[in-house]
Design an enzyme around this catalytic site. Sequence first.
Site, PDB file in Angstrom:
ATOM      1  N   THR A 163       0.829  -1.213   0.000  1.00  0.00           N
ATOM      2  CA  THR A 163       0.000   0.000   0.000  1.00  0.00           C
ATOM      3  C   THR A 163       0.862   1.261   0.000  1.00  0.00           C
ATOM      4  OG1 THR A 163      -1.452   1.275   1.467  1.00  0.00           O
ATOM      5  CG2 THR A 163      -0.077  -0.340   2.520  1.00  0.00           C
ATOM      6  N   ASP A 164       0.269   2.355  -0.465  1.00  0.00           N
ATOM      7  CA  ASP A 164       0.982   3.648  -0.409  1.00  0.00           C
ATOM      8  C   ASP A 164       1.088   4.160   1.037  1.00  0.00           C
ATOM      9  OD1 ASP A 164      -1.682   4.333   0.028  1.00  0.00           O
ATOM     10  OD2 ASP A 164      -1.790   5.846  -1.557  1.00  0.00           O
ATOM     11  N   GLU A 165       0.319   3.551   1.956  1.00  0.00           N
ATOM     12  CA  GLU A 165       0.298   4.071   3.326  1.00  0.00           C
ATOM     13  C   GLU A 165       1.637   3.885   4.041  1.00  0.00           C
ATOM     14  OE1 GLU A 165      -3.375   3.350   5.457  1.00  0.00           O
ATOM     15  OE2 GLU A 165      -4.475   3.111   3.587  1.00  0.00           O
ATOM     16  N   TYR A 210      -1.561  -0.557  11.011  1.00  0.00           N
ATOM     17  CA  TYR A 210      -1.731  -1.219   9.701  1.00  0.00           C
ATOM     18  C   TYR A 210      -0.539  -0.923   8.798  1.00  0.00           C
ATOM     19  CZ  TYR A 210      -3.214  -1.666   4.807  1.00  0.00           C
ATOM     20  OH  TYR A 210      -3.254  -1.952   3.461  1.00  0.00           O
ATOM     21  N   LYS A 245       2.431  -3.395   7.267  1.00  0.00           N
ATOM     22  CA  LYS A 245       2.667  -3.579   5.824  1.00  0.00           C
ATOM     23  C   LYS A 245       4.115  -3.184   5.485  1.00  0.00           C
ATOM     24  CE  LYS A 245       0.210  -4.652   2.941  1.00  0.00           C
ATOM     25  NZ  LYS A 245      -0.199  -5.985   2.398  1.00  0.00           N
ATOM     26  N   ASN A 296      -8.223   1.704  -3.221  1.00  0.00           N
ATOM     27  CA  ASN A 296      -9.044   1.067  -4.265  1.00  0.00           C
ATOM     28  C   ASN A 296     -10.521   1.255  -3.962  1.00  0.00           C
ATOM     29  OD1 ASN A 296      -7.369  -1.879  -5.554  1.00  0.00           O
ATOM     30  ND2 ASN A 296      -6.437  -0.007  -4.811  1.00  0.00           N
ATOM     31  N   ASP A 329     -12.100  12.601  15.041  1.00  0.00           N
ATOM     32  CA  ASP A 329     -11.152  12.170  14.015  1.00  0.00           C
ATOM     33  C   ASP A 329     -10.508  10.836  14.384  1.00  0.00           C
ATOM     34  OD1 ASP A 329      -9.795  12.348  11.663  1.00  0.00           O
ATOM     35  OD2 ASP A 329      -8.623  14.129  12.180  1.00  0.00           O
TER      36      ASP A 329
HETATM   37  P1  NAD Z   1      -9.558  -7.365   2.347  1.00  0.00           P
HETATM   38  O1  NAD Z   1      -9.524  -7.092   3.816  1.00  0.00           O
HETATM   39  O2  NAD Z   1     -10.789  -7.089   1.572  1.00  0.00           O
HETATM   40  O3  NAD Z   1      -9.199  -8.906   2.084  1.00  0.00           O
HETATM   41  C1  NAD Z   1      -8.167  -9.559   2.783  1.00  0.00           C
HETATM   42  C2  NAD Z   1      -8.301 -11.063   2.523  1.00  0.00           C
HETATM   43  O4  NAD Z   1      -7.235 -11.733   3.218  1.00  0.00           O
HETATM   44  C3  NAD Z   1      -9.617 -11.647   3.052  1.00  0.00           C
HETATM   45  O5  NAD Z   1     -10.175 -12.520   2.103  1.00  0.00           O
HETATM   46  C4  NAD Z   1      -9.179 -12.416   4.306  1.00  0.00           C
HETATM   47  O6  NAD Z   1      -9.999 -13.540   4.592  1.00  0.00           O
HETATM   48  C5  NAD Z   1      -7.770 -12.836   3.933  1.00  0.00           C
HETATM   49  N1  NAD Z   1      -6.933 -13.061   5.123  1.00  0.00           N
HETATM   50  C6  NAD Z   1      -6.793 -12.242   6.193  1.00  0.00           C
HETATM   51  N2  NAD Z   1      -5.961 -12.812   7.102  1.00  0.00           N
HETATM   52  C7  NAD Z   1      -5.564 -14.001   6.562  1.00  0.00           C
HETATM   53  C8  NAD Z   1      -4.697 -15.037   7.011  1.00  0.00           C
HETATM   54  N3  NAD Z   1      -4.084 -14.965   8.208  1.00  0.00           N
HETATM   55  N4  NAD Z   1      -4.502 -16.102   6.202  1.00  0.00           N
HETATM   56  C9  NAD Z   1      -5.125 -16.200   4.994  1.00  0.00           C
HETATM   57  N5  NAD Z   1      -5.974 -15.261   4.546  1.00  0.00           N
HETATM   58  C10 NAD Z   1      -6.181 -14.174   5.312  1.00  0.00           C
HETATM   59  O7  NAD Z   1      -8.294  -6.593   1.768  1.00  0.00           O
HETATM   60  P2  NAD Z   1      -8.124  -5.853   0.353  1.00  0.00           P
HETATM   61  O8  NAD Z   1      -8.647  -4.484   0.477  1.00  0.00           O
HETATM   62  O9  NAD Z   1      -8.604  -6.736  -0.719  1.00  0.00           O
HETATM   63  O10 NAD Z   1      -6.535  -5.750   0.297  1.00  0.00           O
HETATM   64  C11 NAD Z   1      -5.757  -6.808  -0.266  1.00  0.00           C
HETATM   65  C12 NAD Z   1      -4.289  -6.443  -0.191  1.00  0.00           C
HETATM   66  O11 NAD Z   1      -4.064  -5.231  -0.900  1.00  0.00           O
HETATM   67  C13 NAD Z   1      -3.785  -6.206   1.229  1.00  0.00           C
HETATM   68  O12 NAD Z   1      -2.491  -6.743   1.326  1.00  0.00           O
HETATM   69  C14 NAD Z   1      -3.765  -4.694   1.368  1.00  0.00           C
HETATM   70  O13 NAD Z   1      -2.771  -4.278   2.290  1.00  0.00           O
HETATM   71  C15 NAD Z   1      -3.430  -4.280  -0.054  1.00  0.00           C
HETATM   72  N6  NAD Z   1      -3.933  -2.952  -0.478  1.00  0.00           N
HETATM   73  C16 NAD Z   1      -5.251  -2.617  -0.290  1.00  0.00           C
HETATM   74  C17 NAD Z   1      -5.724  -1.369  -0.739  1.00  0.00           C
HETATM   75  C18 NAD Z   1      -7.169  -0.973  -0.612  1.00  0.00           C
HETATM   76  O14 NAD Z   1      -7.531   0.163  -0.919  1.00  0.00           O
HETATM   77  N7  NAD Z   1      -8.060  -1.862  -0.210  1.00  0.00           N
HETATM   78  C19 NAD Z   1      -4.832  -0.475  -1.346  1.00  0.00           C
HETATM   79  C20 NAD Z   1      -3.496  -0.858  -1.510  1.00  0.00           C
HETATM   80  C21 NAD Z   1      -3.067  -2.101  -1.075  1.00  0.00           C
HETATM   81  P1  TYD Z   2     -10.733   4.023   4.465  1.00  0.00           P
HETATM   82  O1  TYD Z   2     -11.701   3.601   3.410  1.00  0.00           O
HETATM   83  O2  TYD Z   2     -10.798   3.368   5.809  1.00  0.00           O
HETATM   84  O3  TYD Z   2      -9.277   3.854   3.826  1.00  0.00           O
HETATM   85  P2  TYD Z   2      -7.817   4.344   4.400  1.00  0.00           P
HETATM   86  O4  TYD Z   2      -7.945   4.714   5.818  1.00  0.00           O
HETATM   87  O5  TYD Z   2      -6.988   3.099   4.231  1.00  0.00           O
HETATM   88  O6  TYD Z   2      -7.402   5.468   3.509  1.00  0.00           O
HETATM   89  O7  TYD Z   2     -10.878   5.582   4.677  1.00  0.00           O
HETATM   90  C1  TYD Z   2     -10.737   6.498   3.605  1.00  0.00           C
HETATM   91  C2  TYD Z   2     -10.796   7.905   4.183  1.00  0.00           C
HETATM   92  O8  TYD Z   2     -12.120   8.129   4.702  1.00  0.00           O
HETATM   93  C3  TYD Z   2      -9.856   8.109   5.357  1.00  0.00           C
HETATM   94  O9  TYD Z   2      -9.326   9.438   5.292  1.00  0.00           O
HETATM   95  C4  TYD Z   2     -10.734   7.950   6.583  1.00  0.00           C
HETATM   96  C5  TYD Z   2     -12.082   8.453   6.102  1.00  0.00           C
HETATM   97  N1  TYD Z   2     -13.264   7.796   6.740  1.00  0.00           N
HETATM   98  C6  TYD Z   2     -14.277   8.571   7.299  1.00  0.00           C
HETATM   99  O10 TYD Z   2     -14.231   9.818   7.287  1.00  0.00           O
HETATM  100  N2  TYD Z   2     -15.345   7.924   7.868  1.00  0.00           N
HETATM  101  C7  TYD Z   2     -15.450   6.573   7.910  1.00  0.00           C
HETATM  102  O11 TYD Z   2     -16.438   6.034   8.473  1.00  0.00           O
HETATM  103  C8  TYD Z   2     -14.412   5.789   7.301  1.00  0.00           C
HETATM  104  C9  TYD Z   2     -14.468   4.287   7.321  1.00  0.00           C
HETATM  105  C10 TYD Z   2     -13.336   6.443   6.727  1.00  0.00           C
END
Ligand code: NAD
Ligand code: TYD
Length: 351
Positions: free
Chosen positions: A131-133, A157, A161, A187, A287
């Site tokens: 992630t970019d985080e 988190y 990562k 995403n 916040d």
């Molecule tokens: P998500 O939380 O929707 O899905 C995570 C999946 O991993 C789930 O299916 C869960 O059952 C599985 N999982 C969790 N713990 C596990 C374990 N111990 N063993 C096996 N499986 C396990 O997450 P996502 O949003 O789809 O993100 C997927 C990846 O992409 C992550 O590594 C996340 O850090 C990265 N990522 C997410 C975003 C975003 O915006 N969602 C952006 C950049 C990177």
């Molecule tokens: P989120 O979807 O949790 O992604 P991330 O924290 O990984 O960027 O949150 C996106 C943005 O929205 C973040 O700045 C936090 C804010 N947010 C709210 O203001 N209210 C909410 O209930 C949630 C879940 C997020």
Amino acid sequence: MKNILITGGAGFIGSHVVRLFVTKYPDYHIINLDKLTYAGNLANLKDIENYPNYTFVKADICDYDTICELFKRYDIDGVIHLAAESHVDRSIKDPFTFARTNVMGTLALLQAAKMHWNGQWEGKRFYHISTDEVYGALDFDDTFFTETTKYDPHSPYSASKASSDHFVRAFHDTYGMPTIVTNCSNNYGPYQFPEKLIPLFINNIRHGKPLPVYGKGENVRDWLYVVDHARAIDIIFHNGKIADTYNIGGFNEWKNIDLIKVIIKTVDKLLGNPEGTSERLITYVTDRAGHDLRYAIDSSKLKNELGWEPSLQFEEGIEKTVRWYLDNQEWMDNITTGEYEKYYESMYGVK
Ligand code: NAD
Ligand code: TYD
């Protein structure tokens, strides 16, 4: 490369990656390994579950012996590692689970791959999705995160990562494992668990529930349609340079409150409500602790070196996304009962 292990394939992004690989590469055997935590949902993959080149295995990435056995049983050639605990708010409440899965789980996978491949790296690949985080937070007048931005994670988190990214790179530098790491921006799209901003707010608007905006709603996120992330993963898995890093993002920054207004407008339009109806649901709340101000990704390296660009404009992507959630209410209703209700109440103090 024939046998590909995708971890976390029942989650949000993982399910899009599994779908893309299973349908696009009939010669590959795709093994989806997922623990099915609260975030994993096999309903995300209903349309491809009977494909002959697809196998689902329920397992925990932290379970080293099981992972070693799976590498052997399926003779894994490539790994695309997405399994993780992924929600910042949960990491603030329970950092241990994040260290366990994201750090120790990644290490278990790396070690199992190393043992199975046994120094025969030809044709092998370990691709870690991050992630970019990990780069920390930008100010409004900073430019973008690039691949050389120093790691500076702030939440449990992002710290977990960042640690997993370091382990992946260490396995290349120490043992020569062919690794790749990518860091993507936020995403959005179908099948995202409704604890993240966009699906949560769409669902709350549908139910006339408050929309909890953290702080002043001024934080900025850079949003990418999930299918474009899956397309990038495909390109990088096949053509990315070993030991390299690529940032993935759509140059699409939105201040939270502006994005929330777009969501409200789109949901109201599709539900046939007069414009602005649901703005009354906006509720400013305390916040998030350590809330990163701004994320913004420079993905020009990926564009210049591998020719990837997002295929969808944001306006189109968000309308498609809202429409999907409204058309798939059964999917949403099935995951917003039971444990979810308890989580929601503990987070926001209301049902
Ligand atoms: P998500 O939380 O929707 O899905 C995570 C999946 O991993 C789930 O299916 C869960 O059952 C599985 N999982 C969790 N713990 C596990 C374990 N111990 N063993 C096996 N499986 C396990 O997450 P996502 O949003 O789809 O993100 C997927 C990846 O992409 C992550 O590594 C996340 O850090 C990265 N990522 C997410 C975003 C975003 O915006 N969602 C952006 C950049 C990177
Ligand atoms: P989120 O979807 O949790 O992604 P991330 O924290 O990984 O960027 O949150 C996106 C943005 O929205 C973040 O700045 C936090 C804010 N947010 C709210 O203001 N209210 C909410 O209930 C949630 C879940 C997020």
